[in-house]
Write a protein that holds these residues in place. Structure first.
Motif, mmCIF file in Angstrom:
data_model
loop_
_atom_site.group_PDB
_atom_site.id
_atom_site.type_symbol
_atom_site.label_atom_id
_atom_site.label_comp_id
_atom_site.label_asym_id
_atom_site.label_seq_id
_atom_site.Cartn_x
_atom_site.Cartn_y
_atom_site.Cartn_z
ATOM 1 N N LEU A 410 0.690 -1.057 0.094
ATOM 2 C CA LEU A 410 -0.130 -0.200 0.130
ATOM 3 C C LEU A 410 0.912 1.364 0.049
ATOM 4 C CD1 LEU A 410 -2.683 1.328 0.183
ATOM 5 C CD2 LEU A 410 -2.495 0.976 2.712
ATOM 6 N N LEU A 411 1.897 1.240 0.832
ATOM 7 C CA LEU A 411 2.779 2.408 0.645
ATOM 8 C C LEU A 411 3.558 2.566 -0.536
ATOM 9 C CD1 LEU A 411 4.265 2.020 4.327
ATOM 10 C CD2 LEU A 411 2.742 3.501 3.649
ATOM 11 N N VAL A 412 3.965 1.490 -1.097
ATOM 12 C CA VAL A 412 4.457 1.662 -2.463
ATOM 13 C C VAL A 412 3.643 2.325 -3.446
ATOM 14 C CG1 VAL A 412 5.532 0.227 -4.457
ATOM 15 C CG2 VAL A 412 6.434 0.019 -2.185
ATOM 16 N N TYR A 413 2.234 1.746 -3.499
ATOM 17 C CA TYR A 413 1.403 2.150 -4.389
ATOM 18 C C TYR A 413 1.085 3.705 -4.154
ATOM 19 C CZ TYR A 413 -3.531 3.035 -6.361
ATOM 20 O OH TYR A 413 -4.499 3.586 -7.053
ATOM 21 N N LEU A 414 0.841 4.117 -2.787
ATOM 22 C CA LEU A 414 0.835 5.726 -2.437
ATOM 23 C C LEU A 414 2.008 6.480 -3.128
ATOM 24 C CD1 LEU A 414 -0.808 5.228 0.975
ATOM 25 C CD2 LEU A 414 -1.980 5.790 -1.199
ATOM 26 N N ALA A 415 3.154 5.923 -2.927
ATOM 27 C CA ALA A 415 4.374 6.641 -3.314
ATOM 28 C C ALA A 415 4.494 6.551 -4.696
ATOM 29 C CB ALA A 415 5.706 5.729 -2.649
ATOM 30 N N VAL A 416 3.950 5.796 -5.561
ATOM 31 C CA VAL A 416 3.928 5.524 -7.176
ATOM 32 C C VAL A 416 3.056 6.650 -7.604
ATOM 33 C CG1 VAL A 416 3.574 4.416 -8.937
ATOM 34 C CG2 VAL A 416 5.125 3.479 -7.351
ATOM 35 N N ILE A 417 1.815 6.666 -7.109
ATOM 36 C CA ILE A 417 0.741 7.424 -7.701
ATOM 37 C C ILE A 417 1.035 8.963 -7.107
ATOM 38 C CG2 ILE A 417 -0.923 5.555 -8.030
ATOM 39 C CD1 ILE A 417 -2.050 6.791 -5.364
ATOM 40 N N GLY A 418 1.779 9.241 -6.005
ATOM 41 C CA GLY A 418 2.069 10.581 -5.480
ATOM 42 C C GLY A 418 3.164 10.875 -6.089
ATOM 43 N N PRO A 419 4.312 11.123 -4.836
ATOM 44 C CA PRO A 419 5.539 11.861 -5.286
ATOM 45 C C PRO A 419 6.330 11.423 -6.450
ATOM 46 C CG PRO A 419 5.487 10.527 -3.325
ATOM 47 C CD PRO A 419 4.105 10.626 -3.773
ATOM 48 N N VAL A 420 6.445 9.999 -6.686
ATOM 49 C CA VAL A 420 7.076 9.422 -7.612
ATOM 50 C C VAL A 420 6.545 9.871 -9.005
ATOM 51 C CG1 VAL A 420 7.691 7.234 -8.559
ATOM 52 C CG2 VAL A 420 7.955 7.604 -6.340
ATOM 53 N N ASP A 421 5.274 9.701 -9.222
ATOM 54 C CA ASP A 421 4.666 10.340 -10.492
ATOM 55 C C ASP A 421 4.876 11.789 -10.812
ATOM 56 O OD1 ASP A 421 2.588 9.561 -12.725
ATOM 57 O OD2 ASP A 421 1.739 11.320 -11.545
ATOM 58 N N TRP A 423 7.626 13.541 -9.455
ATOM 59 C CA TRP A 423 8.663 13.803 -9.930
ATOM 60 C C TRP A 423 9.362 13.439 -11.134
ATOM 61 C CZ3 TRP A 423 12.611 10.044 -10.721
ATOM 62 C CH2 TRP A 423 13.786 10.361 -10.718
ATOM 63 N N TRP A 424 8.595 12.367 -11.708
ATOM 64 C CA TRP A 424 9.115 11.596 -12.822
ATOM 65 C C TRP A 424 8.617 12.687 -13.909
ATOM 66 C CZ3 TRP A 424 6.105 8.987 -16.523
ATOM 67 C CH2 TRP A 424 6.786 8.467 -17.616
ATOM 68 N N LEU A 425 7.423 13.049 -14.119
ATOM 69 C CA LEU A 425 6.786 13.696 -15.101
ATOM 70 C C LEU A 425 7.332 15.110 -15.026
ATOM 71 C CD1 LEU A 425 2.865 12.840 -14.677
ATOM 72 C CD2 LEU A 425 4.441 12.051 -16.453
ATOM 73 N N LYS A 426 7.639 15.775 -13.879
ATOM 74 C CA LYS A 426 8.240 17.234 -13.726
ATOM 75 C C LYS A 426 9.453 17.005 -14.379
ATOM 76 C CE LYS A 426 9.368 20.853 -10.668
ATOM 77 N NZ LYS A 426 9.174 21.385 -9.277
ATOM 78 N N LYS A 427 10.219 15.745 -14.243
ATOM 79 C CA LYS A 427 11.624 15.745 -14.807
ATOM 80 C C LYS A 427 11.880 15.794 -16.403
ATOM 81 C CE LYS A 427 15.881 12.986 -14.417
ATOM 82 N NZ LYS A 427 16.542 11.882 -13.758
ATOM 83 N N ILE A 428 10.542 15.198 -16.870
ATOM 84 C CA ILE A 428 10.690 14.784 -18.263
ATOM 85 C C ILE A 428 9.663 15.835 -18.888
ATOM 86 C CG2 ILE A 428 11.043 12.641 -18.260
ATOM 87 C CD1 ILE A 428 8.052 12.240 -19.021
#
Length: 725
Positions: A410-421, A423-428
């Motif tokens: 659950l924590l991985v899922y929340l991290a992926v749909i939130g800060p990881v997503d 950070w990655w979209l902002k980077k590209i």
């Protein structure tokens, strides 16, 4: 052009004439397709005079009379309300001008249902009769005593005192049973604590009904017989041979004060609480019972008509002036009590305290009916032993996801749909792509969760059976009272056919215990005479427990046991008459358990046990009870550690289920509730020995499953009770 018709004198056009022809044709077809007229009689009686004991079997009696053409009928019974887990059916032929009566056993798994629906169909599925929302008089608690009464006079039914508020859960109930509606299936009697039978009404019982009563007694039932006329027992051979007293004549007994003294005192058996190995069962201690009964001069001064005769193998428990009034005798695991008088006549019917007399006959605790005391409240909840047996037979293919891994996912899922997503979209520099990436993440994790569930739960079809069989001597043969705990694991949403071939059998789902509500299993059960064919439905990747309750007869005892007591030891002789080996033999005497090894097929074994040897029964049961608690709790949880729902020593755990009452705290809401049919502690209190034998991958009767599972296992635990000579 207008034409006229002689019919009703109504002018008709060709169009209207065609319409009338069409209407007449439809009416004729409707008349041909409609079912025949209603039946002359369709009555359904639920339970024992409308009393349903929770967690027990009860009879459903149907009376149907057909005055119309002969037809094949299907009787269907379902529970009322919104959740109908079990559908029970019975097929029968209804010839013209006949009335049929049949009884089927039904299991009551909840106290929250008091209505039932009964429907009669023909072979084409047309509804011929129906009774909906049939209400019962009372749904009792699982341990409330129920006395079935076959009386001569309706106005003289047995009565019980009112229980105080602390024990209202245990208020005894009296259910009048008409002789013609008395069940001929011993399973349908198991919801009764005792049966009262007036000897005058015993003549109206058929032999099938008498055989069911005898089987019920041999397994632990209590029959109370009142002597109306001594000749009743000569005319009824089976009853005359059953009772421990031979009445010959009647006399008027002027002094019957011994009956009142017996009610005012109670005798309790002293068990070997110190685990010394000395079987002290049968030693009694007197203590106040139903004390301070009201003075009743009219009762005391009225003579009591009493039967005289000879005592057989029973013992007198109440007498007055040397004249026996109450006699009791053991019959198998049960007992028969004889009243040498008729309690439906004066002066008993006029006795102000006769309710306490009936409570004393059933050995009910006096504190149930005394003035309530503060601090006497108890918890009456608990869990059924079905959960423990379910843990023994459930498939081991099912693995659970630990809670820690679920939280991490659950924590991985929340991290992926939130800060990881983000950070990655902002980077590209593609922030607008979040409308595409977010659904992609949902799909990705959904597939991942499905794969995890598949890896944890997917497997092969599996069928496991554990037979717990009580061997009851019956003449030169044996009666078997069996409980088959069967678990089916399904890798898909699928139905599975089951069939029982025992002499008497009925199927039920898992009983969770008091206050548990409805059972979750699904089944369509068709009674076929005294056994059944069923189709059970199991959801994908789950394991469901079903219980087959049955009786069967064998021409000879499968295992013979003899126990003889000496000063410091017990001599045991065991004889295995089966064609396969018995293992894990255990003998329990005087609240100590002895392990005596294995016994080869068609072999006998003699050995000696020291009274101080073995292991205290409490020490044997306590750790196994804790393991069963953990395993039962784990079965009810979708997540957790797999190590808690694995019972390593199933034969020992199955033995422990017969004595869980020794170590369970009465005020513990999460305790196991001993089953009246499974509990054997009372047998130890009666100077008996209990022998257990394990038959691995063997069964005394055919299995239930009518399909071919890829995995399967069938084991049997034999239980024998024998007196210590």
């Amino acid at each position: 052009m207008i034409t006229t018709s002689g019919t009703f004198g109504v002018p008709q056009t060709p169009q209207t004439g065609g319409r009338w022809l069409l209407i007449c044709l439809l009416l004729c077809l409707g008349t041909l397709a409609a079912p025949a007229a209603s039946l002359k009689q369709f009555d359904v009686f639920i339970g024992y005079d409308g009393v349903l004991p929770e967690g027990n079997w009860f009879p459903v009696t149907c009376e149907v009379a057909n005055d119309g053409p002969t037809f094949e009928a299907v009787f269907e019974l379902t529970a009322g309300g919104f959740k109908q887990s079990q559908v029970r059916r019975l097929r029968l032929e209804l010839p013209t001008g006949t009335m049929k009566r049949f009884v089927i056993p039904v299991f009551n798994s909840t106290r929250y249902n008091s209505t039932w629906n009964a429907t009669l169909y023909d072979s084409k599925g047309n509804k011929r009769a129906e009774m909906r929302d049939i209400r019962v008089r009372k749904v009792t608690g699982s341990k409330a005593p129920v006395l079935g009464a076959i009386v001569r006079s309706m106005t003289s039914l047995p009565v019980f005192p009112n229980a105080n508020n602390s024990h209202a859960e245990f208020q005894p109930m009296v259910a009048r049973i008409q002789p013609e509606q008395f069940p001929d299936n011993p399973l349908a009697l198991e919801g009764l604590t005792a049966v009262y039978l007036n000897s005058a009404k015993a003549l109206t019982l058929k032999m099938q009904q008498a055989n069911a009563l005898l089987a019920w007694i041999s397994a632990g039932g209590h029959l109370i017989v009142a002597v109306d006329q001594p000749g009743d027992f000569q005319a009824n051979r089976w009853l005359g041979d059953l009772i421990p007293f031979a009445p010959t004549s009647l006399q008027q007994l002027p002094d019957h004060s011994g009956l009142k003294r017996w009610v005012e005192t109670a005798a309790t058996k002293v068990s070997a609480a110190d685990d010394s190995g000395m079987n002290r069962a049968g030693v009694t201690a007197r203590h106040p019972g139903f004390v301070n009964l009201r003075v009743d001069p009219a009762f005391d001064s009225t003579p009591l008509p009493t039967a005289t005769g000879s005592l057989r193998d029973g013992r007198v428990v109440a007498e007055s002036g040397g004249v026996p009034l109450v006699i009791t005798g053991q019959r198998g695991r049960g007992r028969v009590t004889v009243l040498t008088f008729n309690p439906e006549l004066r002066p008993i019917t006029d006795w102000k305290e006769r309710s306490y007399f009936w409570a004393r006959l059933l050995d009910l605790p006096p504190e149930w009916f005394r003035a309530e005391q503060k601090g006497n409240q108890q918890h009456y909840g608990g869990y059924s032993l079905d959960a423990a047996f379910g843990a023994m037979v459930d498939s081991k293919q099912i693995r659970k996801l630990p809670v820690g891994w679920l939280v991490l996912l659950l924590l991985v899922y929340l991290a992926v749909i939130g800060p990881v997503d983000r950070w990655w979209l902002k980077k590209i520099n593609r922030q607008m792509w979040t409308w595409l990436t977010f659904p992609a993440y949902v799909v990705l994790f959904s597939v991942l969760i499905y794969i995890i569930g598949y890896k944890l739960r997917a497997g092969d079809t599996e069928w496991n059976e554990l037979h717990v069989v009580d061997v009851l001597p019956s003449g030169s043969g044996a009666s078997l009272r069996g409980h088959t705990y069967a678990s089916v694991y399904s890798p898909a949403n699928a139905p599975y056919p089951l069939e029982s071939l025992q002499s008497f059998a009925a199927l039920r789902g898992e009983y969770a215990g008091p206050y548990s509500g409805w059972e979750d299993s699904r089944a369509i059960i068709e009674q076929r005479g005294n056994n059944y064919h069923a189709e059970v439905t199991v959801p994908v990747w789950t394991s469901q427990l079903y219980v087959n309750e049955w009786w069967h007869t064998l021409p000879a005892l499968p295992v013979a046991v003899k126990v003889t007591a000496q000063d410091r030891e017990f001599n045991i002789r065991l004889e295995n008459r089966l064609s396969y080996k018995l293992t894990r033999l255990s003998v329990i005497i005087g609240y100590r358990i002895y392990t005596v090894g294995d016994l080869d097929s068609n072999a006998s074994k003699t050995f000696t046990l020291s009274r101080s040897g073995g292991q205290p029964l409490r020490d044997f049961v306590r750790p196994l009870k804790d393991q069963m608690h953990n395993a039962s709790g784990s079965r009810r949880q979708a997540l957790g550690d797999d190590t808690h729902n694995r019972l390593q020593d199933i034969p020992s755990a199955a033995i422990a289920t017969a004595f869980v009452g020794l170590v369970e705290e009465p005020n513990n809401y999460n305790r196991f509730i001993p089953s009246p049919q499974m509990d054997l502690q009372g047998q130890l209190d009666q100077a008996n020995a209990v022998v257990f034998a394990w038959a691995e991958n063997r069964t005394l009767t055919p299995g239930l499953n009518q399909f071919s599972p890829r995995r399967s296992r069938v084991d049997t635990l034999l239980r024998l009770v024998t007196p210590v000579h």
